[in-house]
Every structure is written in structure tokens, then in C-alpha cells.
Design an enzyme around this catalytic site. Structure first.
Site, PDB file in Angstrom:
ATOM      1  N   GLU B  29      -7.890   3.525  12.455  1.00  0.00           N
ATOM      2  CA  GLU B  29      -7.462   2.245  13.270  1.00  0.00           C
ATOM      3  C   GLU B  29      -7.251   2.641  14.662  1.00  0.00           C
ATOM      4  O   GLU B  29      -6.425   3.812  14.695  1.00  0.00           O
ATOM      5  CB  GLU B  29      -6.276   1.582  12.744  1.00  0.00           C
ATOM      6  CG  GLU B  29      -6.627   0.979  11.238  1.00  0.00           C
ATOM      7  CD  GLU B  29      -5.386   0.707  10.506  1.00  0.00           C
ATOM      8  OE1 GLU B  29      -4.333   1.156  10.728  1.00  0.00           O
ATOM      9  OE2 GLU B  29      -5.664  -0.047   9.428  1.00  0.00           O
ATOM     10  N   LEU B  56      -8.165  -3.425  10.121  1.00  0.00           N
ATOM     11  CA  LEU B  56      -6.969  -2.913   9.551  1.00  0.00           C
ATOM     12  C   LEU B  56      -7.263  -3.204   7.948  1.00  0.00           C
ATOM     13  O   LEU B  56      -6.837  -4.259   7.450  1.00  0.00           O
ATOM     14  CB  LEU B  56      -6.009  -3.860  10.000  1.00  0.00           C
ATOM     15  CG  LEU B  56      -5.522  -4.012  11.465  1.00  0.00           C
ATOM     16  CD1 LEU B  56      -4.284  -4.839  11.829  1.00  0.00           C
ATOM     17  CD2 LEU B  56      -5.323  -2.601  12.034  1.00  0.00           C
ATOM     18  N   SER B  57      -7.785  -2.319   7.522  1.00  0.00           N
ATOM     19  CA  SER B  57      -7.978  -2.241   5.848  1.00  0.00           C
ATOM     20  C   SER B  57      -8.045  -1.160   5.174  1.00  0.00           C
ATOM     21  O   SER B  57      -8.907  -0.362   4.686  1.00  0.00           O
ATOM     22  CB  SER B  57      -9.345  -3.072   5.702  1.00  0.00           C
ATOM     23  OG  SER B  57     -10.284  -2.481   6.799  1.00  0.00           O
ATOM     24  N   GLU B  58      -6.949  -0.547   5.191  1.00  0.00           N
ATOM     25  CA  GLU B  58      -6.421   0.768   4.659  1.00  0.00           C
ATOM     26  C   GLU B  58      -7.136   1.142   3.514  1.00  0.00           C
ATOM     27  O   GLU B  58      -7.705   2.146   3.186  1.00  0.00           O
ATOM     28  CB  GLU B  58      -4.963   1.119   4.981  1.00  0.00           C
ATOM     29  CG  GLU B  58      -4.333   1.066   6.317  1.00  0.00           C
ATOM     30  CD  GLU B  58      -3.912  -0.190   6.586  1.00  0.00           C
ATOM     31  OE1 GLU B  58      -3.911  -1.148   5.768  1.00  0.00           O
ATOM     32  OE2 GLU B  58      -3.694  -0.588   7.795  1.00  0.00           O
ATOM     33  N   GLN B  80      -2.122   5.904  11.462  1.00  0.00           N
ATOM     34  CA  GLN B  80      -1.266   5.862  12.673  1.00  0.00           C
ATOM     35  C   GLN B  80       0.129   5.654  12.280  1.00  0.00           C
ATOM     36  O   GLN B  80       1.242   6.124  13.170  1.00  0.00           O
ATOM     37  CB  GLN B  80      -1.777   4.621  13.560  1.00  0.00           C
ATOM     38  CG  GLN B  80      -2.919   4.656  14.164  1.00  0.00           C
ATOM     39  CD  GLN B  80      -3.286   5.411  15.134  1.00  0.00           C
ATOM     40  OE1 GLN B  80      -2.265   5.894  15.867  1.00  0.00           O
ATOM     41  NE2 GLN B  80      -4.590   5.798  15.541  1.00  0.00           N
ATOM     42  N   PHE B  86       1.973   4.766   1.579  1.00  0.00           N
ATOM     43  CA  PHE B  86       2.149   4.172   0.543  1.00  0.00           C
ATOM     44  C   PHE B  86       1.125   3.087  -0.031  1.00  0.00           C
ATOM     45  O   PHE B  86       0.718   2.924  -1.113  1.00  0.00           O
ATOM     46  CB  PHE B  86       3.670   3.347   0.585  1.00  0.00           C
ATOM     47  CG  PHE B  86       4.660   4.090   0.868  1.00  0.00           C
ATOM     48  CD1 PHE B  86       4.774   5.260   0.362  1.00  0.00           C
ATOM     49  CD2 PHE B  86       5.518   4.083   1.865  1.00  0.00           C
ATOM     50  CE1 PHE B  86       6.006   6.338   0.503  1.00  0.00           C
ATOM     51  CE2 PHE B  86       6.586   4.983   2.205  1.00  0.00           C
ATOM     52  CZ  PHE B  86       6.802   6.096   1.389  1.00  0.00           C
ATOM     53  N   HIS B 128       8.569   2.524   9.378  1.00  0.00           N
ATOM     54  CA  HIS B 128       7.528   3.405  10.405  1.00  0.00           C
ATOM     55  C   HIS B 128       7.940   5.064  10.173  1.00  0.00           C
ATOM     56  O   HIS B 128       7.544   5.803  11.101  1.00  0.00           O
ATOM     57  CB  HIS B 128       7.609   3.131  11.515  1.00  0.00           C
ATOM     58  CG  HIS B 128       6.682   1.874  12.002  1.00  0.00           C
ATOM     59  ND1 HIS B 128       6.617   0.731  11.202  1.00  0.00           N
ATOM     60  CD2 HIS B 128       5.515   1.824  12.981  1.00  0.00           C
ATOM     61  CE1 HIS B 128       5.755  -0.250  11.741  1.00  0.00           C
ATOM     62  NE2 HIS B 128       5.069   0.566  12.796  1.00  0.00           N
TER      63      HIS B 128
END
Lengths: 316, 327
Positions: B29, B56-58, B80, B86, B128
Site C-alpha cells: 500500500e 487496501l486489501s491485505e 506499512q 494480525f 499501530h
């Protein structure tokens, strides 16, 4: 691909499954299987439209896909029995059957997981200059998995030569589609700009025709297609189901499903003697295959973690 | 000699490897504009097919990388934010890691997952600031936490060249580290081989990533008191360089580990378990870790209170030096 060839495939899958269920009952197959009985036309029709170097990813109900893509039934039986001569050397079993030489990137036991794996593999082949197409099989239950919907987005955005084949057999284990999917299944694919079609998943020739068109589109660089194949799972979700005595379908519903048995639909297109000849050929093939598998060695327990890493490492 | 920063070293390793091997590509990303600087300059150099900016589609792009690897490529994914791991634990631990064994060795999955900015980023709070290297080590995914710019370069190179999935954690606290480096000596650093960051004879301190700086500072302070601290940096959490660790502890016979992960079942617990099984220690070993189940609170003083720090390390080292008999 002739009508006889398609019949041979559905018949092979059916009889393989019936024999596998017997092997579960006799204890030769430990852990059980997820029978594909009733859904054979999807695997047969889709794989008949593919080249040997095209790719598939399969599901936990994957025997049909793997057989239709051309694996040796002896190695498939041996895998289900956990033998060293199995497709995966007995390390994968029913839910992970793979044959990379035949483009089978593995059955996958996590519902919806392989859609993005197929997308990545197809993208990589295109980047390397090959016109390979990948097919990802999944069930109606996968339509509620976010990672599959994410894969639709990537495939559509990047025009990846991948086919999404939804085997809508009406149930995700015991959950009926109507109780699980809001909106429509094809509508979800169309929302990403992917052409989506609902087809008769009990007729191998109709599946073949629809897949052929989708494969041509993918090879022409026009991106993914979504096929919803309406089908029936005529046996249990899992061989354990009979022991668990789960009740979620009426006898009428099952009976209606059996009235559209893909083996009979395709078999009716053959002359009686041709059909009998194929049946005999399949029996002989499976007799030999089962014999080879039963006679194969079990893996050495000392090698339980062999193949865990590509490079040999000393692990404690 | 020119100065090389840790982050620039990662960037340089990625660029060098992409230039050397056309099968290497990076996806993630905001990597086109290089939001973290890891991919700075790479888009202009290699183009959109090799620096693949993802939505955004991990979960999908992590499995996408697995699929590309199965087709013969060597993807590098940049995450990032460490906590995104997780989200993709299934895709790494349950898919990429298991493919080789489950298929009886039919395939390789050479995907590298790079996390520039793992651990506390000061003021980025609960979602984060994780540093989940112990999780990946526990499931057996090769796990790397470089401490220096030269190691960041060499370990990332080895991770990309490795035929298995490898997670490379670049701690936030290490990204700014700079060192004098002769660029001509930059080279791959093998996975599973630790290094002595500072030689000493009284106690071995095991430290990873940014905590190596803290361990060295504590060693300096204790040197003024006549205590000789050896700092052992394993570099890779898994596989762990047990022999290197053993050689150090055989000399010092005292052991402290500082570990920026939670206490229970963390990396520190593993080091102490190895010590209990294998080493003849003169004093019970100690570990300095995040507390059990820790979530990093936002307020600066609270964030600091949850992280293992120099004061705790100093106290732990003094503790092992004064317990368990003479040194």
C-alpha cells in the site's frame, strides 16, 4: 472434447468418490472426506476447457477438480490413504491434494482463501509472457469471505486471466444459501465489473461451453469471468455427517437433486454400448488404482517434518 | 566513509535485488510514492509491474503474493503498519508457511514480508505499535529483526533470496540508526547466524533490533563500574542461533534478555528456556519484556512504561551479577 470424454470424467469422479467413501468406512482413509457426489459436471466441464498448463486452485471438496485436471487416480487414492506414493507424499491428504506438474496448485481447506492465490499465479504467468489461465473453484459459502471479494477487486482492476467458478450447491455445510447470502451471488461479482453468469451446473456440456467462452476472454487479455454453477451436493458435507446424524435437508429436496444427476445427464447422450464400455474402463482403472494405493508404503515417521522448509535447516 | 541509514539500507537492498533478479517485485500500500521511504525511487526505476501499488486489501494481496511465488516469482510485500500482520496471519502462517510440507515439497513460497516501523512509533497508540515477531517464530515462519544498517541490508537480501517465506521486522526505533559503511563491503547476511555486538566477560545480554542500541548503552554505563557486558544480537528470531548464544553464555555464565514482545511465550521466554535446557549458569537468568498481554497506551509516559527500557535492563543485569554466587 467429446461427449464420451465428458462422460468418462463425471463417471470417474463419481466412482472414485464412492470408493473413497468405502475406504473411509473400512478405515483405510483416516479423517474422512468431503464427497463431491452430485457436483461432478462442474469439474468435468470446467477442466475440459483448460489446457494442461492452465492452473486450478481447489477446495476442501476437491477430489473432482483434481481428477478432472488429469491426476493419476492411484496417486490420488494413495494421498487420501496417507501413503508415500500419494500426490503429496501423504503430507497433504484429501483437503490439500496438489499436482504442480498438472497445474493443480492445491486444494485449500480455508474457504475462499485460494481465490487470491489463483489471481496471483495467473498474474505472474502473464508477467512472464505466458498466456496461462487460472481457475479458482469455491463454494457458495466462500461468497461471504471478505478475502475472496478482495480478490475479485484485484483481478478485475488488473485484468488478470482468472476464472472464478462458484459451485453453488445450496449449502455452506448446513447453512442454506438463502440464509447466508444477502443480494445475489452474481451481483457481487458484477459489482466489481466482472461479467458473471449463472449456469446449469449439472450439465457438463453447458459448463464446458460457458467455461470455453470465459477462457477465451481471459486469454485475450480481457480479464476475469465469474461463473455461478447451480449444482447439488447429493451426499454429506463430510463423511462424519452420517455419524453426527445432521438433519438439514428434506428427502424431497434430495430426491429432486438426484433427478438431475450429472452422470445420468451426460450418460444419456451416449449409445448404451459406449456407455457400458466407459463404465468398464473406469472400473478397471479404479480397481488398479486402489490396488496400487493399498500396496503403497506408509511414510517413515522420522520424516514427519520433511518438506517443511525449502532449504534444509536444523530445527529443534 | 559514507554514512548509511538503516532505512536507506533496506531501500538499497530491495533495489539491488530487483536489479539483479527480474522475478523480484514489490507490492503493498502506498509504495508508488514510497510512503515509508522503503521503496523510494523504485517506481521510477522499475515501473508499475514491479512496484505494484495495491488497494487496501491485505488478505488478498498477501495470498496474491503466495500465488505469484508458486508461479516462480519472488514477491516482497511491504506492510506499512505492523498490526496489519494480525490481519494476514492466516495468509502467512496457514497458507504460505504450510504449502511446502502439505504438497510434499512440490513447491516453494519465496515471499518476503517487510515491516518498516515495527514496535512503538511513539504516539501511534494501540493498533499501530505492535511488534509481533514472536508470533511468527512460534509458528515456524523465518523471522528476522535486524539491528544495524549493514545487517538490514544483508538480512533483507538473504530473506528475498530464501526459498521460504520470511518476515523482516524493521523496528521503528532502528530506522534512524546510521553507521559508517563501505558500500563495497555490503553483503548478504545468512539467516540464523547471530553476532557479538560487543564483547564482554561478565554477563551476556541478548538484544534484538533497536534494543541492541539500548543494550550497548547499558554496557557502556556498566563498563564505568567495572562490569564487562557482552551483547549478543541473534539477528534472526527464527531460526535462532543457539550455538552462537551458547558460545557467549559459556564465557559469561550469566544471561539477561531484553525483548520488545509480550512476556508470556515471547522471544525472551524462548531464550530463557534454551538457557535452562542447555547452559550452566551461575545465576538465574532474567528477561526484560513488555508486560503480559500488553497494548501500547497512547500517552507518551504510558507508552514508555510498557516498553522494555534501559533502566529495567540495568536493574536486571545488576540483579544477575549479584545473585547466584561469585562472578
Amino acid at each position: 472434447m467429446t461427449s464420451v470424454d465428458l462422460y468418462r470424467t463425471v463417471r470417474l469422479i463419481r466412482r472414485f468418490e464412492e470408493r473413497a467413501i468405502e475406504f473411509v468406512r473400512s478405515g483405510e482413509i483416516v479423517g474422512g472426506i468431503h464427497p463431491y457426489i452430485g457436483e461432478e459436471a462442474v469439474a468435468a466441464g470446467v477442466c475440459a476447457a483448460l489446457r494442461p498448463d492452465d492452473l486450478i486452485t481447489s477446495t476442501h471438496r476437491g477430489h473432482g477438480h483434481v481428477l478432472a485436471k488429469g491426476v493419476n487416480p492411484a496417486r490420488m487414492f494413495a494421498e487420501l490413504m496417507g501413503r508415500e506414493s500419494g500426490l503429496n507424499k501423504g503430507r497433504g491428504g484429501s483437503m490439500h491434494a496438489a499436482d504442480f506438474g498438472l497445474g493443480i496448485l492445491g486444494a485449500n481447506a480455508i474457504v475462499g482463501a485460494a481465490g487470491s492465490i489463483a489471481t496471483g499465479a495467473a498474474w505472474a504467468h502473464r508477467r512472464r509472457g505466458r498466456d496461462v489461465v487460472a481457475v479458482s473453484f469455491f463454494g457458495d459459502g466462500a461468497m461471504n469471505e471478505g478475502m475472496l471479494l478482495e480478490a475479485f477487486n484485484l483481478a478485475a482492476l488488473w485484468h488478470v486471466p482468472v476464472l472464478f467458478v462458484c459451485e453453488n450447491n445450496g449449502y455452506a455445510t448446513t447453512m442454506p444459501v438463502a440464509g447466508a447470502v444477502a443480494g445475489s451471488i452474481t451481483g457481487r461479482a458484477r459489482a466489481f465489473g466482472i461479467p458473471a453468469f449463472t449456469i446449469d451446473g449439472q450439465d457438463p456440456e453447458k459448463v464446458l461451453a460457458a467455461t470455453t467462452a470465459a477462457v477465451q476472454r481471459a486469454r485475450a487479455g480481457k480479464g476475469p469471468t465469474f461463473l455461478e454453477c447451480l449444482t447439488h451436493r447429493l451426499d454429506a458435507h463430510h463423511t462424519f455427517e452420517h455419524r453426527a446424524r445432521l438433519s438439514y435437508r428434506s428427502a424431497e429436496e434430495l430426491s429432486a437433486g438426484w433427478s438431475r444427476d450429472p452422470v445420468e445427464i451426460q450418460g444419456a447422450r451416449l449409445a448404451a454400448e459406449d456407455r457400458a464400455a466407459v463404465d468398464a474402463e473406469v472400473e478397471a482403472l479404479l480397481d488398479a488404482a486402489a490396488g496400487i494405493a493399498l500396496g503403497s508404503a506408509h511414510p517413515d515417521p522420522a520424516a514427519a517434518l520433511e518438506y517443511l522448509y525449502a532449504s534444509p535447516e536444523v530445527m529443534r | 566513509m559514507p554514512k548509511l541509514s538503516y532505512l536507506k539500507a533496506l531501500n538499497r537492498a530491495l533495489g539491488d535485488e530487483m536489479a539483479a533478479d527480474s522475478d523480484v517485485f514489490v507490492l503493498g500500500e502506498d509504495i508508488r510514492v514510497a510512503a515509508s521511504n522503503l521503496t523510494a525511487g523504485l517506481f521510477d526505476r522499475f515501473g508499475p509491474e514491479r512496484v505494484l501499488d495495491t488497494p487496501l486489501s491485505e488478505q488478498a494481496f498477501t495470498n496474491f503474493a503466495t500465488g505469484a511465488a508458486l508461479a516462480g516469482m519472488r514477491p516482497v510485500i511491504e506492510f506499512q503498519i505492523p498490526s496489519l500482520l494480525f490481519l494476514v496471519f492466516e495468509q502467512i502462517a496457514n497458507q504460505a508457511h504450510k504449502f511446502s510440507l502439505m504438497t510434499g515439497g512440490q513447491c516453494k513460497v519465496p515471499v518476503t514480508y517487510v515491516v518498516p516501523g515495527s514496535g512503538s512509533r511513539t504516539g501511534w497508540a494501540g493498533q499501530h505499535s505492535d511488534h509481533p515477531y514472536s508470533l511468527f517464530a512460534h509458528v515456524g515462519v523465518k523471522t528476522v529483526v535486524p539491528a544495524t544498517p549493514a545487517d538490514a541490508y544483508g538480512l533483507l537480501l538473504s530473506a528475498i533470496r530464501d526459498d521460504d517465506p520470511v518476515v523482516v521486522f524493521a523496528p521503528s526505533g532502528a530506522l534512524g540508526v546510521r553507521e559508517d559503511v563501505d558500500f563495497s563491503t555490503l553483503a548478504p547476511v545468512p539467516l540464523g547466524v547471530g553476532r557479538i555486538a560487543r564483547s564482554g566477560s561478565d554477563v551476556t545480554v541478548v538484544a534484538l533490533g533497536h534494543l541492541v542500541q539500548d543494550a550497548l548503552a547499558v554496557a557502556d554505563e556498566l563498563a564505568g563500574e567495572g562490569v564487562s557486558v557482552e551483547v549478543f544480537d541473534p539477528r534472526t528470531v527464527y531460526p535462532l542461533d543457539v550455538e552462537g548464544l551458547a558460545a557467549s553464555v559459556a564465557r559469561t555464565r550469566r544471561l539477561v534478555v531484553i525483548d520488545d514482545s509480550n512476556r508470556t511465550s515471547g522471544f525472551g521466554a524462548e531464550v530463557l528456556a534454551v538457557a535452562a535446557e542447555r547452559f550452566d549458569l551461575a545465576a538465574p537468568p532474567r528477561r526484560v519484556t513488555r508486560p503480559d498481554g500488553a497494548v501500547l497506551p497512547f500517552a507518551l509516559a504510558l507508552d514508555r512504561a510498557v516498553q522494555p527500557g534501559r533502566d529495567q535492563l540495568l536493574a536486571a543485569v545488576r540483579g544477575v551479577l549479584t545473585s547466584g554466587g561469585h562472578r
